[in-house]
Write an enzyme that holds these catalytic residues in place. Structure first.
Site, PDB file in Angstrom:
ATOM      1  N   VAL A  21      17.225   7.773   0.178  1.00 29.69           N
ATOM      2  CA  VAL A  21      18.030   6.599  -0.223  1.00 29.69           C
ATOM      3  C   VAL A  21      18.918   6.987  -1.409  1.00 29.69           C
ATOM      4  CG1 VAL A  21      17.879   4.303  -1.298  1.00 29.69           C
ATOM      5  CG2 VAL A  21      16.360   4.884   0.616  1.00 29.69           C
ATOM      6  N   ASP A  52       1.923  -0.715  12.282  1.00 29.71           N
ATOM      7  CA  ASP A  52       1.651  -2.007  12.931  1.00 29.71           C
ATOM      8  C   ASP A  52       2.857  -2.937  12.895  1.00 29.71           C
ATOM      9  OD1 ASP A  52       1.707  -2.309  10.199  1.00 29.71           O
ATOM     10  OD2 ASP A  52       0.051  -3.731  10.118  1.00 29.71           O
ATOM     11  N   THR A  56       4.071   2.319   5.790  1.00 31.68           N
ATOM     12  CA  THR A  56       2.650   1.943   5.798  1.00 31.68           C
ATOM     13  C   THR A  56       1.921   2.862   6.778  1.00 31.68           C
ATOM     14  OG1 THR A  56       1.056   0.278   6.570  1.00 31.68           O
ATOM     15  CG2 THR A  56       3.294   0.024   7.374  1.00 31.68           C
ATOM     16  N   ILE A  57       0.695   3.240   6.432  1.00 27.52           N
ATOM     17  CA  ILE A  57      -0.043   4.152   7.320  1.00 27.52           C
ATOM     18  C   ILE A  57      -0.529   3.443   8.591  1.00 27.52           C
ATOM     19  CG2 ILE A  57      -0.815   5.636   5.422  1.00 27.52           C
ATOM     20  CD1 ILE A  57      -3.642   4.387   5.824  1.00 27.52           C
ATOM     21  N   ASP A  58      -0.377   2.104   8.631  1.00 26.02           N
ATOM     22  CA  ASP A  58      -0.958   1.331   9.742  1.00 26.02           C
ATOM     23  C   ASP A  58      -0.171   1.402  11.046  1.00 26.02           C
ATOM     24  OD1 ASP A  58      -3.032   0.483   8.171  1.00 26.02           O
ATOM     25  OD2 ASP A  58      -2.074  -1.394   7.589  1.00 26.02           O
ATOM     26  N   GLY A  98       0.832  -1.212   0.000  1.00 27.29           N
ATOM     27  CA  GLY A  98       0.000   0.000   0.000  1.00 27.29           C
ATOM     28  C   GLY A  98       0.862   1.255   0.000  1.00 27.29           C
ATOM     29  N   ARG A 104       0.774  -4.736  -6.058  1.00 20.41           N
ATOM     30  CA  ARG A 104       0.731  -6.018  -5.325  1.00 20.41           C
ATOM     31  C   ARG A 104       0.963  -7.071  -6.402  1.00 20.41           C
ATOM     32  NH1 ARG A 104      -0.952  -4.440  -0.109  1.00 20.41           N
ATOM     33  NH2 ARG A 104      -2.380  -2.681  -0.138  1.00 20.41           N
ATOM     34  N   ARG A 132      -7.159  -2.901   8.400  1.00 27.18           N
ATOM     35  CA  ARG A 132      -7.835  -4.208   8.251  1.00 27.18           C
ATOM     36  C   ARG A 132      -7.483  -5.141   9.399  1.00 27.18           C
ATOM     37  NH1 ARG A 132      -6.134  -5.073   2.172  1.00 27.18           N
ATOM     38  NH2 ARG A 132      -4.283  -4.460   3.295  1.00 27.18           N
ATOM     39  N   ARG A 183      13.952   9.612  -2.076  1.00 30.67           N
ATOM     40  CA  ARG A 183      14.901  10.730  -2.231  1.00 30.67           C
ATOM     41  C   ARG A 183      16.105  10.550  -1.311  1.00 30.67           C
ATOM     42  NH1 ARG A 183      15.335  15.049   1.241  1.00 30.67           N
ATOM     43  NH2 ARG A 183      16.161  17.019   0.433  1.00 30.67           N
ATOM     44  N   ASP A 185       4.770  -5.405   5.938  1.00 30.88           N
ATOM     45  CA  ASP A 185       5.071  -6.804   6.266  1.00 30.88           C
ATOM     46  C   ASP A 185       5.183  -7.723   5.048  1.00 30.88           C
ATOM     47  OD1 ASP A 185       5.436  -7.284   8.897  1.00 30.88           O
ATOM     48  OD2 ASP A 185       3.305  -7.426   9.381  1.00 30.88           O
TER      49      ASP A 185
HETATM   50  P1  ATP Z   1       0.656  -2.853   3.413  1.00 28.79           P
HETATM   51  O1  ATP Z   1       0.959  -3.039   4.885  1.00 28.79           O
HETATM   52  O2  ATP Z   1       0.502  -1.433   3.059  1.00 28.79           O
HETATM   53  O3  ATP Z   1      -0.435  -3.738   2.897  1.00 28.79           O
HETATM   54  P2  ATP Z   1       2.583  -4.767   2.446  1.00 28.79           P
HETATM   55  O4  ATP Z   1       4.012  -4.636   2.077  1.00 28.79           O
HETATM   56  O5  ATP Z   1       2.269  -5.632   3.632  1.00 28.79           O
HETATM   57  O6  ATP Z   1       2.010  -3.303   2.623  1.00 28.79           O
HETATM   58  P3  ATP Z   1       1.441  -6.735   0.602  1.00 28.79           P
HETATM   59  O7  ATP Z   1       0.515  -6.562  -0.555  1.00 28.79           O
HETATM   60  O8  ATP Z   1       1.072  -7.674   1.679  1.00 28.79           O
HETATM   61  O9  ATP Z   1       1.742  -5.263   1.173  1.00 28.79           O
HETATM   62  O10 ATP Z   1       2.860  -7.209   0.013  1.00 28.79           O
HETATM   63  C1  ATP Z   1       3.477  -6.504  -1.055  1.00 28.79           C
HETATM   64  C2  ATP Z   1       4.018  -7.467  -2.065  1.00 28.79           C
HETATM   65  O11 ATP Z   1       5.045  -8.298  -1.469  1.00 28.79           O
HETATM   66  C3  ATP Z   1       3.014  -8.484  -2.598  1.00 28.79           C
HETATM   67  O12 ATP Z   1       2.208  -7.935  -3.607  1.00 28.79           O
HETATM   68  C4  ATP Z   1       3.919  -9.580  -3.125  1.00 28.79           C
HETATM   69  O13 ATP Z   1       4.431  -9.239  -4.396  1.00 28.79           O
HETATM   70  C5  ATP Z   1       5.056  -9.559  -2.117  1.00 28.79           C
HETATM   71  N1  ATP Z   1       4.835 -10.643  -1.145  1.00 28.79           N
HETATM   72  C6  ATP Z   1       4.050 -10.627  -0.052  1.00 28.79           C
HETATM   73  N2  ATP Z   1       4.043 -11.823   0.556  1.00 28.79           N
HETATM   74  C7  ATP Z   1       4.845 -12.632  -0.177  1.00 28.79           C
HETATM   75  C8  ATP Z   1       5.250 -14.005  -0.106  1.00 28.79           C
HETATM   76  N3  ATP Z   1       4.803 -14.792   0.871  1.00 28.79           N
HETATM   77  N4  ATP Z   1       6.085 -14.469  -1.057  1.00 28.79           N
HETATM   78  C9  ATP Z   1       6.538 -13.687  -2.046  1.00 28.79           C
HETATM   79  N5  ATP Z   1       6.176 -12.403  -2.184  1.00 28.79           N
HETATM   80  C10 ATP Z   1       5.356 -11.875  -1.273  1.00 28.79           C
END
Ligand code: ATP
Length: 331
Positions: free
Chosen positions: A29, A136, A132-134, A17, A78, A178, A27, A109
């Site tokens: 990095v 968490d 992430t805005i969460d 997200g 994603r 969520r 920037r 995560d």
């Molecule tokens: P947010 O907290 O904002 O949702 P996030 O990083 O947790 O951010 P996700 O959509 O859960 O968002 O993960 C981002 C991307 O990381 C996924 O679209 C996928 O490409 C990759 N990813 C997540 N889990 C796995 C996994 N188990 N194996 C391989 N790639 C993964």
């Protein structure tokens, strides 16, 4: 396996997200890398862009003027393909093709889980920055984007409160989260909500009933109930509907704040956190670190193993839960 001597070129990308302050992190990095004579490639659309070879050279001037912009100019995605071995193999081929020695990933995560899996399969160091805005994530007091989202919620709810008190209504306000209630909880305290529903707790219905049967009737005649979207009692509509059935005399309204919470210019807190973490990520790579997340604990930079970050959950701030109850028990 690739043997690497020093880091000459890195990749950086945003994933999962979007969150305000991601641009500030890219920037930081980029500039920290260039300051250390390291070339930088931005990878567009997260892991999907890595798989498709969507890489773009970033020079210092390419990250000018983005510090104050919300969203992420590298875009995010994603990627289902990255969850497959074939997808990750393609991503690796592209990193080799562009001669990338190390990668900085800005995300949550899920993004870090992907990074861990990838770096077990291939010999390319990854360092994570929490975006992430969460708010968490285990191992950091703070994630980039949280403060901006919090302030957006506070501004929106202040406006809702004006109409709530003018009409004597109770507003059920749903905010993002969520699985995590950190945003709702802090916003609840900042906005003077009567009750805050979060996924980590299940005692809020009692609090709500106490407010409806005592506080609302006796004195207040209006109120804000804050609800994290993933609360176990259901979203704002479900909770409001139940209250309306049980109390037909009360004027009930629902407001879902939605995606406005992700946008907007990052606050100073987010810009500074992003800048600190961006520089720290390059310094960690130069220090031969890998598979770690850069975090902030008590305003100091820390390195947290990604294995811990993805396995462990961050506790909610029980002090915020307690003070909200104290304030509201005065009704
Ligand atoms: P947010 O907290 O904002 O949702 P996030 O990083 O947790 O951010 P996700 O959509 O859960 O968002 O993960 C981002 C991307 O990381 C996924 O679209 C996928 O490409 C990759 N990813 C997540 N889990 C796995 C996994 N188990 N194996 C391989 N790639 C993964």
């Amino acid at each position: 396996m690739n043997k690497r001597k020093g880091i000459k070129r890195i990749g950086v990308f945003t994933s999962g997200g979007d969150a305000p302050g991601m641009n500030a992190a890219v920037r930081s990095v980029t500039r920290a890398a260039i300051a250390n004579k390291i070339e930088v490639y931005g990878i567009r659309r997260g892991y999907q862009g890595m798989i498709e070879g969507d890489f773009v050279r970033l020079r210092s001037s390419d990250v000018s003027g983005i510090l104050q912009q919300g969203g992420t100019f590298l875009q995010t995605a994603r990627s289902k393909d990255f969850r497959t071995e074939e997808g990750r193999e393609m991503a690796y081929e592209n990193l080799l093709k562009f001669e990338i020695d190390a990668v900085v990933v800005i995300g949550g995560d899920g993004s870090f889980t992907g990074a861990l899996i990838f770096s077990k399969e291939f010999d390319i160091p990854f360092v994570g920055i929490p975006g992430t805005i969460d708010n968490d994530m285990y191992g950091t007091d703070y994630t980039i984007g949280y403060d901006t989202a919090l302030n957006t919620v506070v501004q929106a709810v202040d406006k809702i409160k004006d109409t709530a008190s003018s009409h004597g209504r109770i507003f059920f306000v749903e905010v993002m989260g969520r699985e995590a209630g950190a945003l709702a909880l802090k916003a609840g305290v900042a906005c003077g909500a009567e009750v805050t529903f979060i996924p980590e707790l299940q005692t809020e219905e009692e609090e709500l009933n106490r407010f409806l049967n005592k506080g609302f009737k006796n004195k207040k005649r209006s109120g804000i109930i804050m609800i994290a979207e993933g609360d176990k009692a259901g979203g704002a509509f479900k909770i409001a509907e139940k209250v309306q059935k049980e109390h037909p005399e009360i004027d009930v309204r629902v407001s879902i704040l939605g995606h406005m919470q992700r946008g907007g210019s990052p606050t100073a807190v987010d810009r500074v956190a992003a800048t600190l973490m961006g520089v720290a990520s390059i310094e960690a790579l130069l220090d031969d670190q890998k598979s770690i997340m850069i975090g902030l604990q008590n305003e100091k930079i820390v390195h947290v193993p990604l294995t811990k970050v993805v396995k462990l959950n961050r506790d909610i701030d029980n002090e915020l839960v307690r003070v909200q109850k104290v304030i509201n028990s005065a009704n």
